[in-house]
Design a protein around this motif. Structure first.
Motif, PDB file in Angstrom:
ATOM      1  N   LYS A  44      68.072  25.026  45.951  1.00 29.56           N
ATOM      2  CA  LYS A  44      68.473  25.002  44.539  1.00 29.56           C
ATOM      3  C   LYS A  44      69.980  24.826  44.444  1.00 29.56           C
ATOM      4  O   LYS A  44      70.708  25.028  45.423  1.00 29.56           O
ATOM      5  N   GLU A  51      71.343  31.013  35.050  1.00 29.79           N
ATOM      6  CA  GLU A  51      69.888  30.972  34.912  1.00 29.79           C
ATOM      7  C   GLU A  51      69.458  31.038  33.451  1.00 29.79           C
ATOM      8  O   GLU A  51      68.287  30.811  33.139  1.00 29.79           O
ATOM      9  N   SER A  59      68.003  27.716  32.707  1.00 30.58           N
ATOM     10  CA  SER A  59      67.152  27.306  33.826  1.00 30.58           C
ATOM     11  C   SER A  59      66.223  26.134  33.501  1.00 30.58           C
ATOM     12  O   SER A  59      65.779  25.437  34.415  1.00 30.58           O
TER      13      SER A  59
END
Length: 262
Positions: free
Chosen positions: A132, A226, A229
């Motif tokens: 990621k 996040e 996200s």
């Protein structure tokens, strides 16, 4: 858990010694990150961020070899690269195309547009290896429409947006998110050359003022976190309503206003 969004994250910030880049670096550190700053000059940034939390690399994003060395040095030092905030850019001379110096045009395209290619071709494979990663790019409202006398800058930033979008869809399934912020006018070292024209610029902004780098940095950190996200390939506009304006004159200044019934 600390509650810090970037606890132990490694963030590489280009153009991080002043202006928006320096403010974003400070905010990343406040939220738990360690920062690797790439810029042409250090400008005292380590003293402001703290040498235990930040590393400086002197380099030019317009040079592919500097971009590769910066990213590999960051990875060698910290073992990973979680977030790339590509913020470095070069301002444009205010002129029309027939009078624009050819070498300067090519320099601005190289610095503002090609630099993302130079960085991403090294950063993305590392992020794929990690499983990621996030890239956030500083574009501009100049990418969204034509602006008088700003051919090279507008072209470079518009190209930057479509390069960002293309990379975002190419690597969405690699869990690498790539987004951009599009700031309007901000009082930073890059806009100091406007001089008395700053008042004219601010008058054209619906909120009546330029953006504070702190406000724009918060938008960049949102995209890097996040909290965003499920966002990739997106251009987040942070401009006080500037790009919402069609360009029509404000006729309310000349039309008698009705009194509210409330």
């Amino acid at each position: 858990m600390s509650g810090l969004r970037f606890e132990d994250k490694i963030v590489l910030v280009t153009g991080g010694s002043s202006g928006l880049g320096a403010e974003a670096s400070r905010q990343f550190i406040d939220e738990g990150a360690r920062i690797f700053v790439m810029d042409l000059a250090e400008k005292g940034i380590l003293g402001r961020l703290g040498e235990e939390k930040a590393t400086f690399f002197q380099g030019n994003v317009g040079k592919p070899e500097d971009c590769e060395t910066a990213i590999r040095t960051c990875i060698d030092k910290y073992g990973r690269l979680d977030i790339l905030f590509h913020n470095a850019a070069q301002p444009t001379p205010m002129t029309t195309v027939p009078f624009h110096d050819l070498a300067k045009f090519q320099e601005i395209i190289n610095t503002n547009l090609c630099s993302l290619f130079y960085l991403a071709r090294i950063a993305i494979p590392q992020m794929q290896k990690q499983g990621k990663g996030v890239i956030v790019v500083t574009a501009s409202t100049s990418a969204l429409g034509g602006e008088y006398g700003m051919a090279s800058y507008a072209a470079s930033k518009a190209g930057l947006l479509n390069l960002m979008r293309t990379m975002a869809i190419d690597h969405a399934r690699d869990n690498v998110r790539i987004n951009a912020i599009c700031p309007g006018y901000m009082p930073t070292p890059m806009t100091e050359g406007l001089g008395d024209l700053i008042n004219v610029v601010q008058e054209s902004i619906p909120q009546g003022r330029g953006g504070d780098p702190k406000e724009v940095a918060r938008a960049a950190l949102f995209l890097a976190s996040e909290d965003a996200s499920y966002m990739t390939g997106h251009a987040l506009v942070v401009d006080g309503g500037w790009s919402a304006h069609s360009g029509a004159p404000n006729l309310l200044k000349y039309v008698p206003q009705q009194v509210s019934r409330q």
